[in-house]
Motif scaffolding. Structure first.
Motif, PDB file in Angstrom:
ATOM      1  N   ILE A 142      67.340  41.244  29.182  1.00 62.93           N
ATOM      2  CA  ILE A 142      66.461  42.319  29.645  1.00 62.93           C
ATOM      3  C   ILE A 142      67.177  43.641  29.341  1.00 62.93           C
ATOM      4  O   ILE A 142      68.357  43.784  29.659  1.00 62.93           O
ATOM      5  N   LEU A 143      66.484  44.582  28.741  1.00 67.15           N
ATOM      6  CA  LEU A 143      67.112  45.873  28.417  1.00 67.15           C
ATOM      7  C   LEU A 143      66.236  47.029  28.888  1.00 67.15           C
ATOM      8  O   LEU A 143      65.006  46.927  28.883  1.00 67.15           O
ATOM      9  N   GLY A 144      66.893  48.103  29.289  1.00 66.32           N
ATOM     10  CA  GLY A 144      66.170  49.321  29.656  1.00 66.32           C
ATOM     11  C   GLY A 144      65.443  49.237  30.986  1.00 66.32           C
ATOM     12  O   GLY A 144      64.503  50.001  31.234  1.00 66.32           O
TER      13      GLY A 144
ATOM     14  N   ARG B 106      68.386  52.492  33.738  1.00 65.78           N
ATOM     15  CA  ARG B 106      68.143  53.839  33.202  1.00 65.78           C
ATOM     16  C   ARG B 106      68.480  54.889  34.263  1.00 65.78           C
ATOM     17  O   ARG B 106      69.141  55.887  33.981  1.00 65.78           O
ATOM     18  N   LEU B 107      68.063  54.644  35.521  1.00 62.05           N
ATOM     19  CA  LEU B 107      68.279  55.639  36.576  1.00 62.05           C
ATOM     20  C   LEU B 107      69.657  55.506  37.212  1.00 62.05           C
ATOM     21  O   LEU B 107      70.354  56.485  37.409  1.00 62.05           O
ATOM     22  N   GLY B 108      70.058  54.264  37.524  1.00 64.53           N
ATOM     23  CA  GLY B 108      71.315  54.062  38.246  1.00 64.53           C
ATOM     24  C   GLY B 108      72.547  54.169  37.368  1.00 64.53           C
ATOM     25  O   GLY B 108      73.647  54.401  37.862  1.00 64.53           O
ATOM     26  N   HIS B 109      72.394  53.976  36.069  1.00 59.13           N
ATOM     27  CA  HIS B 109      73.551  53.998  35.164  1.00 59.13           C
ATOM     28  C   HIS B 109      73.364  55.014  34.039  1.00 59.13           C
ATOM     29  O   HIS B 109      74.104  54.988  33.064  1.00 59.13           O
ATOM     30  N   GLY B 110      72.367  55.848  34.172  1.00 56.33           N
ATOM     31  CA  GLY B 110      72.158  56.928  33.205  1.00 56.33           C
ATOM     32  C   GLY B 110      71.899  56.445  31.789  1.00 56.33           C
ATOM     33  O   GLY B 110      72.290  57.102  30.827  1.00 56.33           O
ATOM     34  N   GLU B 111      71.265  55.304  31.645  1.00 54.66           N
ATOM     35  CA  GLU B 111      71.034  54.779  30.284  1.00 54.66           C
ATOM     36  C   GLU B 111      69.915  55.568  29.594  1.00 54.66           C
ATOM     37  O   GLU B 111      68.793  55.648  30.088  1.00 54.66           O
ATOM     38  N   SER B 112      70.240  56.128  28.446  1.00 47.31           N
ATOM     39  CA  SER B 112      69.254  56.895  27.674  1.00 47.31           C
ATOM     40  C   SER B 112      68.452  55.955  26.776  1.00 47.31           C
ATOM     41  O   SER B 112      68.837  54.802  26.549  1.00 47.31           O
ATOM     42  N   ASP B 113      67.362  56.478  26.222  1.00 43.68           N
ATOM     43  CA  ASP B 113      66.577  55.699  25.259  1.00 43.68           C
ATOM     44  C   ASP B 113      67.456  55.276  24.079  1.00 43.68           C
ATOM     45  O   ASP B 113      67.357  54.155  23.584  1.00 43.68           O
ATOM     46  N   ALA B 114      68.315  56.193  23.630  1.00 40.27           N
ATOM     47  CA  ALA B 114      69.170  55.895  22.460  1.00 40.27           C
ATOM     48  C   ALA B 114      70.124  54.742  22.768  1.00 40.27           C
ATOM     49  O   ALA B 114      70.369  53.875  21.914  1.00 40.27           O
TER      50      ALA B 114
END
Ligand code: PEP
Length: 257
Positions: free
Chosen positions: A90-92, A97-105
């Motif tokens: 599972i990705l994204g 995204r919110l808890g670990h600051g994962e960007s789209d890139a």
């Protein structure tokens, strides 16, 4: 299109070895309901033990690192989760995204790494309550997906088999209240259009689009009756065999996956 519906349990940060009995019960029940594909994404520590015992269900990871290896303390690569027995990742997810600051890139780089390691990917997208209230949900989802997915030319030829999208509005996750069937229909319809635009008529229509956000046995049948819903990504209700398989039972009624 005749594809089995897919029900994926995302155990998040729940589960020690004491939960293996629940995974066994889910596996046994899945063997009795072959109309539906059931998969579990437990914490990393349970991937191998569940994989070793499972006869029917697929096992996946909830995330992976984008690099092949190196000095990344605490991280786990796509090849490592595959080695432990995972067949998908599972990705994204919005909690990453919110808890670990994962960007789209970053999500896109992880998707490339996972596909290169031979894994299938479940790529999550979902708008916030504010974005929806501003009437920008559709534009946001299109943009988020385009930016988080590798470009079509970098995708495998069997993208319809290797890629699943999970539409998970952030405001519906863990709240007990799913999106309305009208909202789900609109968003799944536009995601399908985008898949066809990106990957062509044949492969674009094969990509499964799961709905996620407070799916329970009681509301699952209504959600599965919505066009372009191919199954569900389930959080809270995936922690017991009874509730996950209640959802799987609702998915085994005829619907259009
Ligand atoms: C999720 O976090 O992927 C999810 C769908 O959670 P829940 O089912 O608990 O809303």
């Amino acid at each position: 299109m005749t594809r089995r519906p897919l029900i994926v349990g995302n155990w998040k940060m729940h589960g020690t070895r004491a939960m293996l009995s629940e995974a066994r019960a889910i596996d046994r029940a899945a063997q009795r309901n072959m109309k539906v594909e059931v998969a579990l994404a437990p914490p990393y520590t349970l991937i191998h033990p569940i994989h070793r015992e499972a006869e029917q269900i697929a096992v996946g990871a909830q995330d992976c690192h984008h690099a092949e290896g190196g000095a990344f303390t605490g991280d786990i690569s796509a090849a490592m989760v595959a080695d432990a027995g995972a067949t998908f990742v599972i990705l994204g997810h919005s909690e990453r995204r919110l808890g670990h600051g994962e960007s789209d890139a970053l999500v896109r780089a992880k998707a490339e790494a996972a596909l290169a390691a031979g894994l299938k990917i479940i790529l999550c997208c979902g708008e916030s309550a504010e974005t929806r209230a501003a009437g920008k949900a559709a534009a946001f989802i299109k943009r988020q997906l385009k930016a988080s997915l590798p470009p079509p030319e970098a995708m495998p030829a069997d993208v319809g088999e290797r890629l699943t999208i999970a539409y998970e509005p952030i405001w519906a996750i863990g709240t007990g209240t799913p999106a309305t069937t009208e909202d789900i229909a609109e968003m799944h319809g536009l995601i399908r259009e985008l898949m066809v635009e990106l990957f062509g008529e044949e492969q674009g229509r094969e990509v499964r689009i799961l709905y996620g956000g407070s799916v329970k046995p009681e509301n699952a049948a209504a959600i599965f009756a919505v066009p372009e819903v191919s199954g569900a990504l389930v959080g809270g209700a995936s922690l017991t065999a009874d509730s996950l398989m209640g959802i799987a039972l609702a998915a085994s009624e005829p619907f259009d996956p």
